[in-house]
Design an enzyme around this catalytic site. Structure first.
Site, PDB file in Angstrom:
ATOM      1  N   SER A  43       0.785  -1.301   0.168  1.00  0.00           N
ATOM      2  CA  SER A  43       0.136  -0.009  -0.046  1.00  0.00           C
ATOM      3  C   SER A  43       0.806   1.333   0.017  1.00  0.00           C
ATOM      4  CB  SER A  43      -1.021   0.049   1.181  1.00  0.00           C
ATOM      5  OG  SER A  43      -0.213  -0.153   2.353  1.00  0.00           O
ATOM      6  N   HIS A  44       2.154   1.243   0.276  1.00  0.00           N
ATOM      7  CA  HIS A  44       3.013   2.505   0.568  1.00  0.00           C
ATOM      8  C   HIS A  44       4.233   2.230  -0.409  1.00  0.00           C
ATOM      9  CE1 HIS A  44       0.042   3.372   3.647  1.00  0.00           C
ATOM     10  NE2 HIS A  44       0.589   4.430   3.419  1.00  0.00           N
ATOM     11  N   GLU A 184      -4.654   1.262   1.960  1.00  0.00           N
ATOM     12  CA  GLU A 184      -5.393  -0.478   2.024  1.00  0.00           C
ATOM     13  C   GLU A 184      -6.543  -0.294   1.123  1.00  0.00           C
ATOM     14  OE1 GLU A 184      -3.812  -2.899   2.990  1.00  0.00           O
ATOM     15  OE2 GLU A 184      -2.058  -2.193   3.960  1.00  0.00           O
TER      16      GLU A 184
HETATM   17  P1  NDP Z   1      -2.018  -2.864   9.653  1.00  0.00           P
HETATM   18  O1  NDP Z   1      -3.227  -3.215  10.230  1.00  0.00           O
HETATM   19  O2  NDP Z   1      -1.909  -3.788   8.090  1.00  0.00           O
HETATM   20  O3  NDP Z   1      -1.023  -3.335  10.671  1.00  0.00           O
HETATM   21  C1  NDP Z   1      -0.861  -2.606  11.715  1.00  0.00           C
HETATM   22  C2  NDP Z   1       0.498  -3.540  12.530  1.00  0.00           C
HETATM   23  O4  NDP Z   1      -0.030  -4.573  13.148  1.00  0.00           O
HETATM   24  C3  NDP Z   1       1.974  -3.691  11.749  1.00  0.00           C
HETATM   25  O5  NDP Z   1       2.641  -3.353  12.609  1.00  0.00           O
HETATM   26  C4  NDP Z   1       1.503  -5.298  11.364  1.00  0.00           C
HETATM   27  O6  NDP Z   1       2.711  -5.972  11.303  1.00  0.00           O
HETATM   28  C5  NDP Z   1       0.625  -5.574  12.708  1.00  0.00           C
HETATM   29  N1  NDP Z   1      -0.185  -6.762  12.238  1.00  0.00           N
HETATM   30  C6  NDP Z   1      -0.953  -7.023  11.166  1.00  0.00           C
HETATM   31  N2  NDP Z   1      -1.717  -7.949  11.157  1.00  0.00           N
HETATM   32  C7  NDP Z   1      -1.322  -8.742  12.320  1.00  0.00           C
HETATM   33  C8  NDP Z   1      -1.448  -9.984  13.000  1.00  0.00           C
HETATM   34  N3  NDP Z   1      -2.653 -10.716  12.602  1.00  0.00           N
HETATM   35  N4  NDP Z   1      -1.260 -10.397  14.134  1.00  0.00           N
HETATM   36  C9  NDP Z   1      -0.073  -9.391  14.984  1.00  0.00           C
HETATM   37  N5  NDP Z   1       0.379  -8.212  14.038  1.00  0.00           N
HETATM   38  C10 NDP Z   1      -0.307  -7.933  13.046  1.00  0.00           C
HETATM   39  O7  NDP Z   1      -1.542  -1.401   9.248  1.00  0.00           O
HETATM   40  P2  NDP Z   1      -2.714  -0.099   8.712  1.00  0.00           P
HETATM   41  O8  NDP Z   1      -3.510  -0.649   7.689  1.00  0.00           O
HETATM   42  O9  NDP Z   1      -3.125   0.558   9.776  1.00  0.00           O
HETATM   43  O10 NDP Z   1      -1.544   0.809   8.130  1.00  0.00           O
HETATM   44  C11 NDP Z   1      -0.740   0.503   7.038  1.00  0.00           C
HETATM   45  C12 NDP Z   1       0.131   1.538   6.699  1.00  0.00           C
HETATM   46  O11 NDP Z   1      -0.171   2.592   6.240  1.00  0.00           O
HETATM   47  C13 NDP Z   1       1.103   1.828   7.937  1.00  0.00           C
HETATM   48  O12 NDP Z   1       2.635   1.497   7.439  1.00  0.00           O
HETATM   49  C14 NDP Z   1       1.052   2.917   8.150  1.00  0.00           C
HETATM   50  O13 NDP Z   1       2.244   3.811   8.434  1.00  0.00           O
HETATM   51  C15 NDP Z   1       0.663   3.672   6.529  1.00  0.00           C
HETATM   52  N6  NDP Z   1      -0.134   4.950   7.137  1.00  0.00           N
HETATM   53  C16 NDP Z   1       0.394   6.214   6.269  1.00  0.00           C
HETATM   54  C17 NDP Z   1      -0.159   7.310   6.627  1.00  0.00           C
HETATM   55  C18 NDP Z   1       0.404   8.390   6.031  1.00  0.00           C
HETATM   56  O14 NDP Z   1      -0.101   9.597   6.106  1.00  0.00           O
HETATM   57  N7  NDP Z   1       1.743   8.827   5.636  1.00  0.00           N
HETATM   58  C19 NDP Z   1      -1.727   7.451   6.846  1.00  0.00           C
HETATM   59  C20 NDP Z   1      -2.109   6.079   7.337  1.00  0.00           C
HETATM   60  C21 NDP Z   1      -1.422   4.944   7.303  1.00  0.00           C
HETATM   61  P3  NDP Z   1       3.291  -6.375   9.764  1.00  0.00           P
HETATM   62  O15 NDP Z   1       3.896  -5.219   9.265  1.00  0.00           O
HETATM   63  O16 NDP Z   1       4.256  -7.446   9.981  1.00  0.00           O
HETATM   64  O17 NDP Z   1       2.332  -6.909   8.889  1.00  0.00           O
END
Ligand code: NDP
Length: 333
Positions: A43-44, A184
């Site tokens: 997604s990024h 996402e």
């Molecule tokens: P996710 O919900 O995909 O993941 C959140 C965290 O939880 C991650 O550290 C992930 O680790 C972990 N995780 C996910 N699934 C599991 C699981 N089943 N069990 C344990 N840990 C889990 O993230 P978001 O969708 O909330 O965000 C995605 C990205 O978007 C982020 O990188 C965020 O920084 C970015 N973002 C950027 C913005 C901006 O303005 N620049 C604005 C909003 C979001 P792992 O990575 O290992 O899956």
């Protein structure tokens, strides 16, 4: 195509420089886009390139910005990003932030007038690799509806945390304040699938699982209902009010057709654990992780990404042909 991280970053930098970024700034931003592809954070990664380029073309962001760094107090580093990308501001602030945390035991880096269009883990992981605890938050333009409100005011306000562990890479988590990051939902629309219930509302305020309806005039919802809303509010205060950055509701990007980034702020807190916990800190984090494993937690945040990284560093980064051709076109058009 299978590319090394350096080769992919080089092409991305070329594409960004072609569309108005200074060569130095292009290298800094390209590094985080390539790292996202390397770690499988789709997604990024390359998905964001049209957004970077459209925003540069619109004039909303300054691709040649040179941030100004000041240290008004021993533990405070203020950064005026001068309407540039956040990664450029980080690079400018890094030395002052490290000096402050080494001297004072902790440091706050306050960045304003910056555009963050990437994942946040690259902002904290390098500090944890140097033995520090790091927490960061970013505000974005208004994207979520909270506490029964009828309009979007707060952003998807992401947060990331990293800390060192003994005998293992740092523990890192990174997430949005919304149940799903905007990126996402964008990915779901591009790939043609629906999002889970609870992710967003359509333009009429009705729950929907259609990503297009959420993106076109609808809204996202915070994770954890009113509790996630509280976190999103806190981030708006830390990232914007504390830094002098723009609130999400003060967004003016509509005046710049094609602009996709938020001009907002970012707050980073660095802590040297040696100053409070001595040498025991990393071992204690490892003991905590071991207790979680014993309790049955098979996947911890950051581990899936870490595994994908190891594979990419071993075998190269797989870039689908269409995405590769699009990137090549961006270096030439
Ligand atoms: P996710 O919900 O995909 O993941 C959140 C965290 O939880 C991650 O550290 C992930 O680790 C972990 N995780 C996910 N699934 C599991 C699981 N089943 N069990 C344990 N840990 C889990 O993230 P978001 O969708 O909330 O965000 C995605 C990205 O978007 C982020 O990188 C965020 O920084 C970015 N973002 C950027 C913005 C901006 O303005 N620049 C604005 C909003 C979001 P792992 O990575 O290992 O899956």
């Amino acid at each position: 195509m299978i590319l090394t991280e350096a080769a992919l970053a080089g092409l991305i930098a070329e594409a960004l420089a072609r569309h108005g970024m200074s060569a130095r700034n292009a290298v800094l931003v390209a590094a985080v886009v390539a790292a996202a592809e390397r770690d499988g954070a789709a997604s990024h990664g390359l998905l964001r390139m049209p957004g970077y380029i459209a925003t540069l073309k619109s004039g909303w962001v300054d691709g040649t910005a040179e941030p100004v760094v000041e240290r008004p107090a021993p533990a405070i580093v203020m950064v005026d990003a001068r309407n540039g990308f956040a990664q450029v501001a980080h690079a400018a602030a890094r030395e002052a932030g490290l000096a402050a945390v080494r001297e004072a035991g902790m440091a706050a880096i306050c960045i304003r007038d910056s555009h963050h269009f990437a994942a946040l883990w690259p902002d904290v992981e390098p500090f944890a690799e140097q033995g520090l605890v790091a927490l960061t938050v970013v505000n974005t333009r208004s994207r979520i509806v909270v506490w029964g409100g009828k309009r979007k005011v707060l952003g998807t306000n992401p947060m990331a945390f990293a800390c060192p562990r003994a005998d293992a890479p740092p523990f890192v988590w990174d997430q949005a304040s919304s149940l799903r990051a905007q990126g996402e939902v964008l990915l779901a629309r591009t790939e043609g699938h629906r999002v889970p219930e609870g992710v967003g509302l359509d333009a009429a305020g009705k729950p929907t699982t259609d990503p297009a309806a959420i993106l076109d005039g609808g809204a996202l919802l915070p994770f954890g209902g009113h509790k996630g809303a509280g976190i999103a509010f806190m981030i708006e205060v830390l990232a914007a009010a504390l830094t002098g950055g723009r609130f999400g509701f003060q967004d003016e990007s509509a005046k710049f057709p094609g602009a996709q980034t938020s001009n907002a702020g970012q707050f980073l807190l660095l802590i040297d654990p040696a100053r409070s916990a001595g040498d025991a800190f990393a071992g204690r984090v490892s003991a905590l992780v071991a207790a979680l494993r014993e309790a049955g937690s098979e996947r911890l945040p950051g581990e899936a990404r870490q595994r994908r990284r190891e594979q990419a560093l071993r075998d190269g980064i797989v870039v689908p042909d269409a995405a590769y051709q699009r990137l090549l076109a961006m270096t030439q058009e």
